[in-house]
Scaffold this motif. Structure first.
Motif, PDB file in Angstrom:
ATOM      1  N   UNK A   1      17.021 -20.360  54.606  1.00  0.00           N
ATOM      2  CA  UNK A   1      16.248 -20.433  53.292  1.00  0.00           C
ATOM      3  C   UNK A   1      15.618 -19.004  52.745  1.00  0.00           C
ATOM      4  N   UNK A   2      15.764 -18.699  51.458  1.00  0.00           N
ATOM      5  CA  UNK A   2      15.250 -17.593  50.955  1.00  0.00           C
ATOM      6  C   UNK A   2      13.691 -17.767  50.952  1.00  0.00           C
ATOM      7  N   UNK A   3      13.182 -16.289  50.809  1.00  0.00           N
ATOM      8  CA  UNK A   3      11.638 -16.484  50.554  1.00  0.00           C
ATOM      9  C   UNK A   3      11.140 -17.088  49.478  1.00  0.00           C
ATOM     10  N   UNK A   4      11.849 -16.980  48.028  1.00  0.00           N
ATOM     11  CA  UNK A   4      11.331 -17.857  47.194  1.00  0.00           C
ATOM     12  C   UNK A   4      11.480 -19.552  47.404  1.00  0.00           C
ATOM     13  N   UNK A   5      12.376 -20.044  48.277  1.00  0.00           N
ATOM     14  CA  UNK A   5      12.456 -21.311  48.513  1.00  0.00           C
ATOM     15  C   UNK A   5      11.373 -21.659  49.528  1.00  0.00           C
ATOM     16  N   UNK A   6      10.916 -20.700  50.405  1.00  0.00           N
ATOM     17  CA  UNK A   6       9.988 -21.111  51.293  1.00  0.00           C
ATOM     18  C   UNK A   6       8.611 -21.308  50.571  1.00  0.00           C
ATOM     19  N   UNK A   7       8.359 -20.124  49.503  1.00  0.00           N
ATOM     20  CA  UNK A   7       7.106 -20.282  49.098  1.00  0.00           C
ATOM     21  C   UNK A   7       6.892 -21.536  47.893  1.00  0.00           C
ATOM     22  N   UNK A   8       8.145 -21.942  47.369  1.00  0.00           N
ATOM     23  CA  UNK A   8       8.010 -23.254  46.478  1.00  0.00           C
ATOM     24  C   UNK A   8       7.856 -24.370  47.345  1.00  0.00           C
ATOM     25  N   UNK A   9       8.485 -24.433  48.575  1.00  0.00           N
ATOM     26  CA  UNK A   9       8.388 -25.582  49.405  1.00  0.00           C
ATOM     27  C   UNK A   9       6.865 -25.668  49.881  1.00  0.00           C
ATOM     28  N   UNK A  10       6.127 -24.435  50.369  1.00  0.00           N
ATOM     29  CA  UNK A  10       4.810 -24.481  50.626  1.00  0.00           C
ATOM     30  C   UNK A  10       3.897 -24.906  49.481  1.00  0.00           C
ATOM     31  N   UNK A  11       4.556 -24.916  48.085  1.00  0.00           N
ATOM     32  CA  UNK A  11       3.729 -25.440  47.067  1.00  0.00           C
ATOM     33  C   UNK A  11       3.583 -26.849  47.034  1.00  0.00           C
ATOM     34  N   UNK A  12       4.577 -27.735  47.634  1.00  0.00           N
ATOM     35  CA  UNK A  12       4.770 -29.346  47.500  1.00  0.00           C
ATOM     36  C   UNK A  12       3.460 -29.890  47.760  1.00  0.00           C
ATOM     37  N   UNK A  13       2.800 -29.553  48.961  1.00  0.00           N
ATOM     38  CA  UNK A  13       1.630 -30.530  49.072  1.00  0.00           C
ATOM     39  C   UNK A  13       0.412 -30.144  48.349  1.00  0.00           C
ATOM     40  N   UNK A  14       0.393 -28.925  47.762  1.00  0.00           N
ATOM     41  CA  UNK A  14      -0.783 -28.540  47.096  1.00  0.00           C
ATOM     42  C   UNK A  14      -0.507 -29.009  45.577  1.00  0.00           C
ATOM     43  N   UNK A  15       0.483 -29.457  45.111  1.00  0.00           N
ATOM     44  CA  UNK A  15       0.812 -29.788  43.762  1.00  0.00           C
ATOM     45  C   UNK A  15       0.205 -30.976  43.199  1.00  0.00           C
ATOM     46  N   UNK A  16      -0.503 -31.171  42.640  1.00  0.00           N
ATOM     47  CA  UNK A  16      -0.772 -32.637  41.960  1.00  0.00           C
ATOM     48  C   UNK A  16      -1.646 -32.259  40.609  1.00  0.00           C
ATOM     49  N   UNK A  17      -1.523 -33.381  39.715  1.00  0.00           N
ATOM     50  CA  UNK A  17      -2.003 -33.363  38.402  1.00  0.00           C
ATOM     51  C   UNK A  17      -3.587 -33.014  38.501  1.00  0.00           C
ATOM     52  N   UNK A  18      -4.011 -32.224  37.475  1.00  0.00           N
ATOM     53  CA  UNK A  18      -5.588 -31.794  37.504  1.00  0.00           C
ATOM     54  C   UNK A  18      -5.811 -32.276  35.872  1.00  0.00           C
ATOM     55  N   UNK A  19      -6.806 -33.342  35.923  1.00  0.00           N
ATOM     56  CA  UNK A  19      -7.192 -34.037  34.718  1.00  0.00           C
ATOM     57  C   UNK A  19      -8.280 -33.506  33.965  1.00  0.00           C
TER      58      UNK A  19
END
Length: 324
Positions: free
Chosen positions: A105-123
Motif C-alpha cells: 500500500x502507498x503512504x496515502x492509502x495508509x493515511x486514509x485507512x487510519x482515518x476510517x475508525x476516526x470518521x463520524x458525523x459531527x452535528x
C-alpha cells in the motif's frame, strides 16, 4: 492475478466497510463471497420508503462502504479490481471485487485507512477557525479521484442562498407525517447497533440557526454555542444520476470524508436539499454545474464528535451464499 479472496479476507474488509456513513445509520449493505470475488449488495430490507423512495441514499451509502472495502483490501496488500453493476438480472448487487496484482500500500492509502475508525458525523456547532486553502484543495482532489466533483459554497451571499434552499427543502420534508415517523423510528435513546443515538444527534434546532437540522432528539445547547454564521459548505456531485453514478458518488463522498478526517476536520452531512427534487435542481443551478448534486457537507473544526454504533460484521455477511 490471485485465484480469489477468502472468507477471512471478506470478513476483515467488511469490518472496515461497515464504518461508512448511511442515512439515519440504517447500514443498508450486505457482503458475500461468490466464485472468489467479494460482492456488495444493497439490502432492500433497510431502505427508507418515506425518506428515500428511489433508493438513492442506500446506493450512496453502499458506495461509501465500497470505498472502505477497496481501501481495506489495498492496505492488506491484496488490492481489487472493481466492476459496478456486474449482473443485469441482479440489480441489488452493486459491485464485484476480484483480486488484482498484489502490491504494497502507498503512504496515502495508509493515511486514509487510519482515518476510517476516526470518521463520524459531527452535528455540533463548529469553531470559527477557517478551513485553510490546502485542506480545501485536498477535498476537491479526493472527489476528482473518484470521477466526481466537489464544489465549495463560499461567501456570505452564496451561503445564504444555499441556506434558503436547504431550509425550504427541510420544510417540505417536515410536512410529511410518514417522513417524520420514519426518522423517529431510527432515533435510539438506548444502546443499539443501528440508528442515531440521541447523544450523537446534535443540539436541538433554534430559530437563529442558518442551516436546518434533523430532529434526532439532541440535547439543548450550551449558552453561547450557536452554529457558525458562515459555515464552509461543500457539495459532492456526479456526472449523471444513474445507479452507477450514485455508487461513484458514494465512493467520492467517503474519500472526501476520510481526507477531511485526516486533515483534522469535522464534517456533518446535510441531505435535505438532495432529497427534494426541486431543491436539488435549485442547488445545481446555483452552483452552475452540470451533473447531479449527490450530498452536501458542513465542514470545519470542532470538539470530537460521538461515533454511531455499527452492527456486527456477522449480521451483514451472506456466508450461506458463499462459494469459494
Amino acid at each position: 492475478m490471485g485465484t480469489g479472496f477468502t472468507v477471512a479476507q471478506l470478513r476483515a474488509a467488511a469490518t472496515d466497510a461497515v464504518r461508512a456513513p448511511s442515512l439515519h445509520n440504517t447500514q443498508p449493505w450486505r457482503f458475500r463471497l461468490h466464485d472468489g470475488g467479494i460482492e456488495l449488495s444493497v439490502d432492500p430490507a433497510r431502505r427508507l420508503p418515506a425518506t428515500d423512495p428511489s433508493g438513492w441514499a442506500a446506493r450512496v451509502a453502499c458506495g461509501a462502504a465500497l470505498f472502505n472495502l477497496r481501501l481495506s483490501l489495498a492496505v492488506a496488500g491484496t488490492p481489487a479490481t472493481v466492476r459496478l453493476r456486474p449482473y443485469p438480472t441482479e440489480p441489488d448487487v452493486l459491485a464485484r471485487l476480484v483480486p488484482d496484482l498484489p502490491r504494497r500500500p502507498s503512504p496515502a492509502e495508509r493515511s486514509r485507512y487510519a482515518a476510517i475508525p476516526r470518521r463520524f458525523s459531527n452535528r455540533a456547532p463548529f469553531w470559527p477557525d477557517p478551513v485553510p486553502a490546502d485542506a480545501r484543495w485536498r477535498l476537491g482532489e479526493a472527489a476528482r479521484a473518484e470521477q466526481c466533483w466537489l464544489e465549495l459554497v463560499i461567501g456570505v451571499s452564496a451561503v445564504n442562498a444555499f441556506a434558503e434552499i436547504a431550509r425550504s427543502a427541510h420544510r417540505v420534508l417536515e410536512r410529511d407525517p410518514a417522513y417524520r415517523a420514519e426518522r423517529a423510528a431510527w432515533v435510539r435513546a438506548e444502546p443499539s447497533p443501528d440508528g442515531v443515538p440521541t447523544r450523537a444527534g446534535g443540539p436541538q434546532a433554534e430559530p437563529q440557526d442558518l442551516l436546518p437540522a434533523r430532529g434526532f432528539g439532541g440535547l439543548d445547547r450550551a449558552p453561547g454555542r450557536d452554529f457558525e454564521p458562515e459555515p464552509l459548505v461543500a457539495v459532492v456531485g456526479s456526472a449523471g444520476n444513474t445507479v452507477v453514478d450514485q455508487v461513484l458518488a458514494g465512493q467520492a463522498l467517503q474519500r472526501v470524508l476520510l481526507a477531511a478526517t485526516d486533515s483534522g476536520l469535522a464534517v456533518s452531512l446535510l441531505s435535505q436539499p438532495i432529497e427534494v427534487p426541486g431543491a436539488r435542481e435549485a442547488l445545481r443551478l446555483s452552483l452552475g454545474r452540470y451533473g447531479t448534486p449527490q450530498m452536501v457537507m458542513r465542514i470545519g473544526y470542532g470538539q470530537p464528535g460521538v461515533p454511531t454504533p455499527r452492527r456486527s460484521v456477522d449480521e451483514v455477511l451472506d456466508l450461506a451464499a458463499t462459494r469459494t
